[in-house]
Design an enzyme around this catalytic site. Structure first.
Site, PDB file in Angstrom:
ATOM      1  N   PHE A  15      15.550  26.169 -10.495  1.00 37.14           N
ATOM      2  CA  PHE A  15      16.940  26.384 -10.069  1.00 37.14           C
ATOM      3  C   PHE A  15      17.463  27.705 -10.618  1.00 37.14           C
ATOM      4  O   PHE A  15      17.253  28.034 -11.785  1.00 37.14           O
ATOM      5  CB  PHE A  15      17.847  25.270 -10.604  1.00 37.14           C
ATOM      6  N   ASP A  16      18.162  28.439  -9.762  1.00 39.91           N
ATOM      7  CA  ASP A  16      18.996  29.513 -10.270  1.00 39.91           C
ATOM      8  C   ASP A  16      20.183  28.851 -10.970  1.00 39.91           C
ATOM      9  O   ASP A  16      20.560  27.730 -10.630  1.00 39.91           O
ATOM     10  CB  ASP A  16      19.473  30.381  -9.098  1.00 39.91           C
ATOM     11  N   LYS A  17      20.764  29.522 -11.968  1.00 40.54           N
ATOM     12  CA  LYS A  17      21.875  28.909 -12.712  1.00 40.54           C
ATOM     13  C   LYS A  17      23.232  29.134 -12.039  1.00 40.54           C
ATOM     14  O   LYS A  17      23.859  28.185 -11.561  1.00 40.54           O
ATOM     15  CB  LYS A  17      21.927  29.440 -14.148  1.00 40.54           C
TER      16      LYS A  17
END
Length: 639
Positions: free
Chosen positions: A337-339
């Site tokens: 996941f990107d944050k």
């Protein structure tokens, strides 16, 4: 089959969909008519109304009617594509039965095969029709405002720039921007989410969504044929044509297997007379072999699961752009996941207000008065908190931005500054205050100080908020045996705090776009199949390198939809495990169908060769296996 000449024709024939009664679907309709004709002949013959030989006349009429659709497809494939398909095997078996004077068996073969093929085609057609039925949710008419008057026109005639009126409870005819009014909109048609979303002036609305209690004026930003819903339907229909690797392998296998079966069966029919073997015995076995060996259930084992899975996902707001991507979803072992904007909201919010000599409300009011005209994300966080608490800004003058430091303004003759703690070089240094600031920063917060050139007045801390559904989604992925990793360009301190709050054990921070690509490669080496979740634009390189790239919150964002293999229309993390679930179920059901089909062939082929299986039983078992595989594939609509 002839098609309409109109380029934008939406009829069932041109779109490959069908939403009418099952008995009206052309292949099934012909099978029913052929069955009735053959049944009348058999009944009259057995009752002695007509002589046995006359029964064959009924079969002679029924066979061409029942075989019309599938035999035509087989012949077209033979001459246009130079390929021998399953239809040619069944056509050869039918002719063989007639030559051997097995008219009953020939009619039974044609009718049951037509019925089985009709059910399979109806399944695909209904899947397409269920997606196109979303268009019916959009109103057929729109109330357009022209020269101060309300004019009712067909929704298809609304053009970009037109302003239309949407009354309470009405559907929205096409995409647009609200120019007047506030309401709650149900966006289930495009996002799969039934919870209403609050909309106000300047916000986008989409075709086929339902207006709540307010009256809205909307400026159209897309014509009917180019709105978000039409694009979704087009993407899903395109995805149905994209085949998975398993399907492509089975089709390649079928192209070699089917001609081999036809050749072996012809040997059984042609060679025996030259060897002095009775013609009928081996010829019947050859005909039975044609039926028993036809890999119908095998060839459609994965397509029906893929088509059903893509269609069901599309109706849930999950756009899977092809069979290969659906299969890959079913093999995912890790999700990266990107944050910012993915695990978090991407919008900072005030978490702490600490006043030294004043009240918290007074600190917030002065900070709001300084930042009220700023578009900076941190300023917006302060403004939103003040507006939420009903605080009014004071009159200010000389507002200015301090590049890289903050903002300043004069209020009641005093110059106030909101900015980084390091900006207050002339203010007295208080060890306790800076220890407090350090603790907040260690907790992943961005700290702003309110003060003057001589004095620190208070602290305001903000932080990007973790999405409320993120923790439950991560727990769900873990329960599915999937590893969760966070990849972010943010600093390690902030990233570590978010990872701890979400229970993520593996995270990588301070990553540039090219670093995320390397990280994805490392994860693929470690886990095998890896999905990457991001916004579809900033993360496009990493999405492309992952086994499956998933972009979320893509409603109305063409670039994001194009960048990803899977697009989640709703800005909802709960759709991630749901998408993977669709993939796993499709792979599981496809594998079940393949195993079942191979088992049927393994039993029926030897039985045909040794003469245990007759034509009638071969036909019944063959078509039953095909219908069972279709029925198993349809389970995806319920799982």
């Amino acid at each position: 089959m002839g098609h309409c000449s109109s380029k934008k024709c939406e009829c069932d024939e041109c779109t490959g969909s069908y939403s009418g009664p099952w008995y009206g679907h052309p292949p099934l309709r012909n099978a029913i008519i052929a069955g009735i004709i053959a049944g009348i002949g058999m009944l009259h013959s057995h009752l002695g109304i007509i002589p046995p030989q006359a029964e064959n006349l009924f079969f002679l009429i029924a066979i061409p009617i029942g075989a019309y659709h599938w035999a035509r497809e087989g012949i077209e494939e033979l001459f246009k594509e130079r390929e021998i398909g399953i239809e040619i095997l069944m056509l050869a078996a039918t002719i063989g039965c007639i030559v051997l004077d097995l008219w009953d068996e020939a009619a039974l073969l044609v009718i049951l095969y037509a019925a089985a093929e009709g059910v399979e085609e109806l399944t695909y057609a209904r899947t397409r029709a269920s997606i196109r039925a979303l268009l019916d949710l959009a109103p057929k008419e729109a109330v357009v405002l022209r020269n101060g008057s309300e004019l009712i026109i067909p929704a298809a005639e609304v053009r970009v720039g037109d302003t239309f009126l949407v009354r309470p409870g009405a559907g929205i005819p096409t995409d647009g921007v609200i120019t007047k009014g506030t309401s709650n909109i149900i966006e289930a048609a495009v996002t799969g989410e039934s919870v209403p979303v609050e909309k106000r002036e300047g916000m986008n609305v989409y075709a086929a969504t339902i207006n709540g209690e307010g009256v809205l004026e909307v400026r159209a930003t897309a014509s009917f044929e180019n709105n978000t819903l039409s694009k979704i339907i087009h993407l899903v229909e395109q995805a149905h044509e994209e085949k998975g690797r398993t399907q492509l392998f089975i089709e390649r296998f079928g192209k070699r297997y089917t001609p081999a079966v036809l050749l072996i069966s012809l040997i059984f029919i042609v060679v025996p007379p030259f060897l002095g073997i009775p013609f009928n015995d081996l010829a019947i076995r050859g005909v039975v072999l044609l039926v028993a060996s036809a890999p119908c259930a095998l060839v459609m084992s994965t397509p029906v699961a893929i088509a059903t899975g893509i269609g069901a996902a599309g109706k849930s707001g999950i756009l899977i752009k092809g069979g290969a991507h659906l299969e890959n979803l079913g093999k995912i072992r890790a999700v990266a996941f990107d944050k910012t904007g993915t695990l978090t909201t991407g919008s900072p919010a005030v978490t702490d207000i600490v006043a030294f000599d004043w009240t918290d409300k007074a600190v917030l009011q002065i900070a709001y008065s300084v930042e009220k005209c700023s578009e900076h994300p941190l300023a917006k966080a302060i403004n939103q908190r003040a507006e939420k608490e009903g605080i009014e800004a004071l009159e200010s003058a000389n507002l200015c931005a301090l590049t890289g430091q903050g903002a300043a303004a004069t209020i009641d003759g005093i110059r106030y500054i909101v900015g980084k703690p390091e900006s207050f070089v002339n203010a007295p240094r208080n060890t306790g205050i800076f220890r407090q600031i350090g603790a907040m920063r260690a907790d992943g917060k961005t700290v702003m100080v309110l003060g003057t050139d001589e004095k620190l007045i208070g602290i305001i801390a903000v932080r990007d908020q973790v999405r409320p559904e993120a923790r439950a989604m991560i727990d769900r992925l873990r329960s599915m045996g999937i590893a969760v990793i966070m990849l972010t360009g943010d600093n390690a301190v902030t990233a570590r705090v978010v990872a701890m709050n979400l229970g993520i054990d593996e995270m990588r921070a301070d990553l540039k776009p090219e670093d995320k690509i390397s990280a994805i490669e490392d994860l693929k080496t470690k886990y095998g199949s890896v999905a990457m979740i991001g916004d579809g634009i900033n993360d496009a390189p990493a999405l492309a390198r992952a086994t499956v790239g998933i972009a979320m919150g893509t409603i109305g964002t063409d670039a994001a939809i194009e960048a990803a293999d899977v697009a989640l229309m709703a800005d909802d993390l709960a759709k991630v495990p749901e998408a993977i679930g669709f993939g796993r179920n499709a792979v599981k059901i496809g594998n079940q169908n393949i195993a079942f089909s191979l088992a049927v062939l393994a039993v029926m082929i030897p039985a045909a060769l040794i003469g245990v299986l007759g034509v009638t039983l071969a036909v019944i078992f063959h078509e039953a296996s095909e219908l069972i595989a279709v029925g198993n594939g349809l389970r995806l609509t319920k799982e």
